[in-house]
Design a protein around this motif. Structure first.
Motif, PDB file in Angstrom:
ATOM      1  N   UNK A 132     -20.118  10.948  22.217  1.00  0.00           N
ATOM      2  CA  UNK A 132     -18.530  11.872  22.641  1.00  0.00           C
ATOM      3  C   UNK A 132     -18.600  11.977  20.810  1.00  0.00           C
ATOM      4  N   UNK A 133     -17.544  12.433  20.542  1.00  0.00           N
ATOM      5  CA  UNK A 133     -16.524  12.222  19.330  1.00  0.00           C
ATOM      6  C   UNK A 133     -16.227  11.220  19.127  1.00  0.00           C
ATOM      7  N   UNK A 134     -16.476  10.641  18.157  1.00  0.00           N
ATOM      8  CA  UNK A 134     -16.489   9.258  17.863  1.00  0.00           C
ATOM      9  C   UNK A 134     -14.416   8.877  17.960  1.00  0.00           C
ATOM     10  N   UNK A 135     -13.581   9.880  18.103  1.00  0.00           N
ATOM     11  CA  UNK A 135     -12.346  10.016  17.855  1.00  0.00           C
ATOM     12  C   UNK A 135     -11.929   9.446  19.267  1.00  0.00           C
ATOM     13  N   UNK A 136     -12.826  10.212  19.605  1.00  0.00           N
ATOM     14  CA  UNK A 136     -12.602  10.463  21.803  1.00  0.00           C
ATOM     15  C   UNK A 136     -13.156   8.780  22.062  1.00  0.00           C
ATOM     16  N   UNK A 137     -14.704   8.477  21.852  1.00  0.00           N
ATOM     17  CA  UNK A 137     -14.956   7.163  21.964  1.00  0.00           C
ATOM     18  C   UNK A 137     -13.326   5.859  21.265  1.00  0.00           C
ATOM     19  N   UNK A 138     -13.259   6.394  20.427  1.00  0.00           N
ATOM     20  CA  UNK A 138     -12.329   4.761  19.207  1.00  0.00           C
ATOM     21  C   UNK A 138     -11.275   4.873  20.342  1.00  0.00           C
ATOM     22  N   UNK A 139     -10.093   6.072  20.809  1.00  0.00           N
ATOM     23  CA  UNK A 139      -9.403   5.989  21.914  1.00  0.00           C
ATOM     24  C   UNK A 139      -9.965   6.171  23.851  1.00  0.00           C
ATOM     25  N   UNK A 140     -10.467   5.655  23.619  1.00  0.00           N
ATOM     26  CA  UNK A 140     -11.321   4.730  24.590  1.00  0.00           C
ATOM     27  C   UNK A 140     -11.400   3.725  24.869  1.00  0.00           C
ATOM     28  N   UNK A 141     -11.632   2.753  23.496  1.00  0.00           N
ATOM     29  CA  UNK A 141     -11.991   1.476  23.290  1.00  0.00           C
ATOM     30  C   UNK A 141     -10.194   0.787  23.317  1.00  0.00           C
ATOM     31  N   UNK A 142      -9.371   1.900  22.849  1.00  0.00           N
ATOM     32  CA  UNK A 142      -8.363   1.188  22.427  1.00  0.00           C
ATOM     33  C   UNK A 142      -7.580   1.374  23.972  1.00  0.00           C
ATOM     34  N   UNK A 143      -7.602   2.607  24.487  1.00  0.00           N
ATOM     35  CA  UNK A 143      -7.049   2.027  25.773  1.00  0.00           C
ATOM     36  C   UNK A 143      -7.516   1.441  26.750  1.00  0.00           C
ATOM     37  N   UNK A 144      -8.511   1.050  27.229  1.00  0.00           N
ATOM     38  CA  UNK A 144      -9.409   0.041  27.617  1.00  0.00           C
ATOM     39  C   UNK A 144      -8.260  -2.011  27.212  1.00  0.00           C
ATOM     40  N   UNK A 145      -8.547  -1.644  26.093  1.00  0.00           N
ATOM     41  CA  UNK A 145      -7.670  -2.554  25.735  1.00  0.00           C
ATOM     42  C   UNK A 145      -6.140  -2.546  26.146  1.00  0.00           C
ATOM     43  N   UNK A 146      -5.727  -1.641  25.916  1.00  0.00           N
ATOM     44  CA  UNK A 146      -3.794  -1.460  25.850  1.00  0.00           C
ATOM     45  C   UNK A 146      -3.809  -1.732  27.770  1.00  0.00           C
ATOM     46  N   UNK A 147      -4.770  -1.221  28.242  1.00  0.00           N
ATOM     47  CA  UNK A 147      -4.197  -1.386  29.513  1.00  0.00           C
ATOM     48  C   UNK A 147      -4.820  -2.971  30.517  1.00  0.00           C
ATOM     49  N   UNK A 148      -5.913  -3.639  29.535  1.00  0.00           N
ATOM     50  CA  UNK A 148      -6.113  -4.711  30.097  1.00  0.00           C
ATOM     51  C   UNK A 148      -5.394  -5.765  29.453  1.00  0.00           C
ATOM     52  N   UNK A 149      -4.723  -5.593  28.522  1.00  0.00           N
ATOM     53  CA  UNK A 149      -3.722  -6.636  28.092  1.00  0.00           C
ATOM     54  C   UNK A 149      -2.114  -6.160  29.097  1.00  0.00           C
ATOM     55  N   UNK A 150      -2.316  -5.185  29.147  1.00  0.00           N
ATOM     56  CA  UNK A 150      -0.322  -4.967  30.029  1.00  0.00           C
ATOM     57  C   UNK A 150      -1.307  -5.713  31.288  1.00  0.00           C
ATOM     58  N   UNK A 151      -2.572  -5.260  32.191  1.00  0.00           N
ATOM     59  CA  UNK A 151      -2.908  -5.886  33.921  1.00  0.00           C
ATOM     60  C   UNK A 151      -2.333  -7.081  33.746  1.00  0.00           C
ATOM     61  N   UNK A 152      -3.446  -7.239  32.678  1.00  0.00           N
ATOM     62  CA  UNK A 152      -3.732  -8.883  32.743  1.00  0.00           C
ATOM     63  C   UNK A 152      -1.789 -10.065  32.489  1.00  0.00           C
ATOM     64  N   UNK A 153      -1.377  -9.083  31.771  1.00  0.00           N
ATOM     65  CA  UNK A 153       0.780  -9.682  31.430  1.00  0.00           C
ATOM     66  C   UNK A 153       1.167  -9.396  33.256  1.00  0.00           C
ATOM     67  N   UNK A 154       0.729  -8.556  33.275  1.00  0.00           N
ATOM     68  CA  UNK A 154       1.586  -7.821  34.662  1.00  0.00           C
ATOM     69  C   UNK A 154       1.141  -8.769  35.945  1.00  0.00           C
ATOM     70  N   UNK A 155      -0.141  -9.582  35.191  1.00  0.00           N
ATOM     71  CA  UNK A 155      -0.982  -9.892  37.103  1.00  0.00           C
ATOM     72  C   UNK A 155      -0.755 -12.233  36.576  1.00  0.00           C
ATOM     73  N   UNK A 156      -0.314 -12.323  35.009  1.00  0.00           N
ATOM     74  CA  UNK A 156      -1.310 -13.494  35.140  1.00  0.00           C
ATOM     75  C   UNK A 156       0.271 -14.569  35.991  1.00  0.00           C
ATOM     76  N   UNK A 157       1.338 -14.380  36.249  1.00  0.00           N
ATOM     77  CA  UNK A 157       2.532 -14.833  36.730  1.00  0.00           C
ATOM     78  C   UNK A 157       2.586 -14.566  37.818  1.00  0.00           C
ATOM     79  N   UNK A 158       2.083 -14.164  38.610  1.00  0.00           N
ATOM     80  CA  UNK A 158       2.164 -13.867  39.969  1.00  0.00           C
ATOM     81  C   UNK A 158       1.541 -14.281  41.228  1.00  0.00           C
ATOM     82  N   UNK A 159       2.308 -15.120  42.298  1.00  0.00           N
ATOM     83  CA  UNK A 159       1.520 -16.291  43.011  1.00  0.00           C
ATOM     84  C   UNK A 159       1.223 -15.312  44.231  1.00  0.00           C
ATOM     85  N   UNK A 160       0.520 -15.537  44.570  1.00  0.00           N
ATOM     86  CA  UNK A 160      -0.095 -15.213  45.750  1.00  0.00           C
ATOM     87  C   UNK A 160       0.520 -15.911  47.024  1.00  0.00           C
ATOM     88  N   UNK A 161       1.357 -16.542  46.722  1.00  0.00           N
ATOM     89  CA  UNK A 161       2.363 -17.059  48.181  1.00  0.00           C
ATOM     90  C   UNK A 161       3.127 -15.664  48.628  1.00  0.00           C
TER      91      UNK A 161
END
Lengths: 264, 88
Positions: A132-161
């Motif tokens: 793909x274009x370099x900028x599209x690839x770069x945005x993919x990398x960025x979105x993946x990182x940000x979303x992963x961080x958000x998911x981690x932050x959202x779920x890290x303290x959630x108790x299964x109880x």
């Protein structure tokens, strides 16, 4: 040039809003200066850049080819600073537009994540394959990182109880007007018994657990993987195998997709 | 394993229905998340530019239908690309 000096320079020579250049040292946000004042401040803070002849001209925006992006993002390239500024602006604009207001994360974290994304793009740029274009690839990398961080932050303290797994399997009060209330109730009851039976009898405990946490509680695959010491791909495979098993069982039991759809 | 297991009544009605539909769409040759992530940028350009379909495209679409995590990521990527398009 230190980071702050670079930021001031980058802001001064571009027409971008100041917030594009915020970093963890986001003190710039608290002051209000125009471009000339920032250049002055920059000169005072950077003895090696006080001679105006060393100030780079305002970069002319032109579309870079993918090759030009890769080459100019090498730290020793003459166009490095300009390319870095443009790439950061490009990523920040996309990230901010997409994630701001999602309610998932504050803007100050977004800025940090965007900075990390920029670093990741730089470190991974040699793995860019040109599909793909370099900028599209770069945005993919960025979105993946940000979303992963958000998911981690959202779920890290959630108790299964906090999860209640005793919710009734099917709610007979739901449905549309295609069936009479009696038919709908009967069909739902039969489906409930069948699905319950298949999930309980056909799936392994690991498959059932992953499926319930993912589908019912919305736990991301990465989070399930983190909690089970696995990886996202393995969890996907686990769920894939569960779905394939259920597919066989549904077909064997004569469950018709159209009937299910009609009960929406 | 830090997960509760042995659930007796796993899914509510809407999730049960989604599960049946997902099971119907499942196939042996599904792409995994890693393969989709690898190709998500070229798929985004395919979507944005109305490109030519291929077997890979169909498999990616199948995966996005079945994997809500990848589907969410793809949706965000498209939004980000559209937002930044004017800067290029």
């Amino acid at each position: 040039m230190d980071e702050i000096s670079w930021l001031i320079w980058a802001f001064a020579v571009s027409d971008a809003p100041v917030e594009r250049f915020l970093t963890k040292k986001n003190w710039i946000r608290t002051i209000s200066l125009n471009s000339s004042e920032l250049i002055l401040l920059f000169c005072y803070n950077s003895p090696d850049m006080t001679r105006s002849s060393e100030l780079r001209p305002i970069p002319t925006r032109h579309p870079r080819s993918d090759r030009e992006w890769i080459e100019s993002l090498a730290p020793d390239h003459a166009d490095f600073n300009s390319a870095l500024t443009d790439l950061r602006e490009y990523l920040w604009n996309g990230i901010r537009h997409t994630f701001k207001g999602s309610g998932k994360i504050g803007e100050e974290h977004l800025e940090d994540f965007c900075q990390e994304a920029l670093m990741r793009v730089l470190s991974k740029r040699n793995s860019y394959s040109g599909k793909s274009r370099f900028t599209t690839w770069a945005m993919k990398v960025a979105v993946n990182l940000v979303l992963s961080e958000i998911r981690k932050k959202t779920w890290q303290d959630v108790s299964l109880d906090a999860f209640d797994d005793t919710e009734p399997f099917l709610d007979a009060s739901r449905g549309n007007g295609l069936f009479s209330p009696q038919e709908r109730k009967l069909f739902r009851k039969e489906m409930a018994e069948l699905c319950n039976k298949l999930i309980q009898e056909s799936l392994t405990d690991r498959q059932r657990t992953a499926l319930v946490y993912h589908m019912k509680y919305g736990m991301p695959l990465e989070e399930i993987a983190r909690r089970t010491g696995s990886n996202r791909n393995s969890i996907y495979k686990l769920l894939h195998d569960a779905r394939m098993k259920l597919k066989q069982e549904f077909e064997r039991s004569g469950v018709d997709r159209d009937d299910i759809s009609a009960l929406a | 394993m830090k997960m509760k297991t042995g659930m007796k009544m796993p899914l509510g009605s809407k999730h049960a229905k989604i599960l049946v539909l997902m099971a119907k769409d499942s196939r042996e040759d599904e792409l995994d998340c890693e393969s989709v992530a690898e190709n998500m940028d070229s798929y985004a350009e395919y979507v944005l530019n109305s490109g030519e379909s291929s077997r890979l495209i169909l498999l990616i679409e199948n995966h996005l239908k079945l994997c809500k995590d990848c589907a969410e990521e793809f949706k965000l990527l498209l939004g980000a690309l559209k937002a930044s398009e004017r800067l290029l």
